[in-house]
Design an enzyme around this catalytic site. Sequence first.
Site, PDB file in Angstrom:
ATOM      1  N   GLU A  31       0.595  -1.159   0.042  1.00  0.00           N
ATOM      2  CA  GLU A  31      -0.001   0.096   0.110  1.00  0.00           C
ATOM      3  C   GLU A  31       0.922   1.187  -0.164  1.00  0.00           C
ATOM      4  O   GLU A  31       1.933   1.507   0.731  1.00  0.00           O
ATOM      5  CB  GLU A  31      -0.872  -0.086   1.281  1.00  0.00           C
ATOM      6  CG  GLU A  31      -2.043   0.724   1.230  1.00  0.00           C
ATOM      7  CD  GLU A  31      -3.006   0.823   2.527  1.00  0.00           C
ATOM      8  OE1 GLU A  31      -3.313   1.599   2.985  1.00  0.00           O
ATOM      9  OE2 GLU A  31      -2.745  -0.159   3.085  1.00  0.00           O
TER      10      GLU A  31
ATOM     11  N   ARG B  98       4.560 -12.557  10.080  1.00  0.00           N
ATOM     12  CA  ARG B  98       5.001 -11.432   9.715  1.00  0.00           C
ATOM     13  C   ARG B  98       6.571 -11.217  10.272  1.00  0.00           C
ATOM     14  O   ARG B  98       6.732 -11.755  11.488  1.00  0.00           O
ATOM     15  CB  ARG B  98       4.377 -10.178   9.754  1.00  0.00           C
ATOM     16  CG  ARG B  98       3.832  -9.794  11.099  1.00  0.00           C
ATOM     17  CD  ARG B  98       3.164  -8.409  11.286  1.00  0.00           C
ATOM     18  NE  ARG B  98       2.117  -8.027  10.134  1.00  0.00           N
ATOM     19  CZ  ARG B  98       2.303  -6.973   9.630  1.00  0.00           C
ATOM     20  NH1 ARG B  98       2.890  -6.215   9.759  1.00  0.00           N
ATOM     21  NH2 ARG B  98       1.203  -6.751   8.486  1.00  0.00           N
TER      22      ARG B  98
ATOM     23  N   LYS C 146       4.011   0.783   9.472  1.00  0.00           N
ATOM     24  CA  LYS C 146       4.143   2.036   8.742  1.00  0.00           C
ATOM     25  C   LYS C 146       3.546   3.190   9.483  1.00  0.00           C
ATOM     26  O   LYS C 146       4.046   4.357   9.735  1.00  0.00           O
ATOM     27  CB  LYS C 146       3.524   2.026   7.230  1.00  0.00           C
ATOM     28  CG  LYS C 146       4.502   1.185   6.293  1.00  0.00           C
ATOM     29  CD  LYS C 146       4.044   1.247   4.734  1.00  0.00           C
ATOM     30  CE  LYS C 146       3.040   0.131   4.935  1.00  0.00           C
ATOM     31  NZ  LYS C 146       2.559  -0.050   3.668  1.00  0.00           N
TER      32      LYS C 146
END
Length: 564
Positions: A50, A274, A284
């Site tokens: 993204e 992850r 982020k």
Amino acid sequence: MSKDLNKNNNSNELKRDLGEARSLNFLEEIIEEDLRKGKYKNIVTRFPPEPNGYLHIGHAKSICLNFGLAQKYNGYTNLRFDDTNPVTEDVEYVDSIKNDVKWLGFNWANEFYSSDYFNELYTFAVTLIRKGLAYIDDSSPEKIAAEKGTPTEPGIENEFRKRSIEENLLLFEQMKNGKFKDGEKVLRAKIDMKAINMHLRDPIMYRIKYAHHHRTGDTWCIYPMYDFAHGQSDSIEHITHSICTLEFVPHRPLYDWYIDNLEIFPSHQYEFARLNMTYTVMSKRRLLQLVNESYVSGWDDPRMPTISAYRRKGYTPSSIRTFCEKIGVAKRDNLIDISLLEFCLREELNVSAQRVMAVLHPIKLIIDNYDENKTEELVTENLPNDTNNTRTISFSKELWIEKEDFLETPVKKWFRLAPGAMVRLKSAYIIRCDSFKKDNEGTVTEIHCTYFPESKSGHDTSELKVKGTIHWLSVQHAAQAEVRLYDRLFTVENPAMEEADFKNFINPNSLEIIHAYIEPVLLKAKPDDHFQFIRNGYFYLDKDSKPGALVFNRTVTLKDSFKQ
Ligand code: ATP
Ligand code: MG
């Protein structure tokens, strides 16, 4: 998240692990099985960031995995910007992401944007409405949330669920045409309000949002939700293995439901753990806070866990790829010790980085029996034990050495300088400390020594034996530079897991800026040159450097010196 600490501090252990051939990971097993069965002709993966921030080392894991699998099985990988949320996205981020993926050494087959599929996604939504599998809901977000139930209580079907196909088609078109206000209506999939999996309780497919999109501008005022866009984009691109992180496990039934009911290319979703790493944060949203609130100088501040920060600090792409390979593909969340990444880098730089001398915390050393008008050009190796690869370094009466290489009162096993003690000056002579001077505060300001001319490196006939070798620079020849020494950005292993705000755990001493003496050869340093400042660590030219005002970043120390 389980706190399964995958800590591996012992470098021998790490060396052994790295040398071992590994068995197939679970994704490779799945792919090999699919190929054996002839399920797909070509393996196609995608990396779907993204564009709402810079990539971090966690993304590097995903990049290495997606591109690595496709490479291994002769397939290809698309870079797809998942830009369905118009509010947070930016062209700056798109550019930085492309740059980072390339720098890591990967080439995408196609550059796509989810927003390129807005027309197709709209058509897919209409298909589901026509099948009686989607409806327009006029309820407020609060009512929708309340009606959704809880994991232990089923949800409630509301009156809008019974709308006719025709009415839904009309309203959806009007939504698209801007007839309604932000949040006034949503399009929902008609699945099962009693489903155990909350994601199947009539998830929202489209919402109204009057926002300018970085690519489609003001063309759209309705935007698809992640779940409706992602799988369909995979399918449009004929992605065979859509690899994502574990938090998407509960989304998988919905991913499959959309694809099954739309009867489109059967992409499949697979999940892995992850990457989380000690002493940093890896989202982020949090990294953006560090940037916006000026805890760091920007996304590429060398203390950040972003790929651009690692690049700026002097990491190599191959060390990051080795690290990602080394940590493997887990199915359980874990916390990887940051020293493993540092280890992978040191292993590489130890072989390749040019050795130079730099004195970070200088003190003056005067060789009393050396002629003050004399300068010698001494030969020194650029890489250890490589006598074919040398340069010269100027030697004279007055030298800089590290303060910490002198002790007025030596401790046990002290092999460096002290009154009466002898050491070798690297690539030069053996010296003996005869005296020293102090200022009024009692700080040592000057060390006086005698050198032994017959002990010259490479021509030593002195028969003197010393245990310590220290580095040095000639005062009249040394150049100067700013040197930035970095420490962990956080003082605790897993700041994001602490009860208090993660920013409470920022290490106030994560950056030390010093003015150091450097070998003149470093004035010719170029971006991409990696240096070992002997005994001080690996260093790399920073982008803030200007002619005559160089700045070096310490990429990593020579040993794992972190004080626990
Ligand atoms: P963040 O929480 O940092 O914003 P994200 O998952 O929202 O991360 P995306 O840009 O959506 O970031 O991620 C692109 C791809 O990278 C996704 O497939 C995502 O699963 C993967 N990814 C993100 N963070 C990690 C991580 N820490 N470890 C491994 N893969 C990750
Ligand atoms: Mg995301």
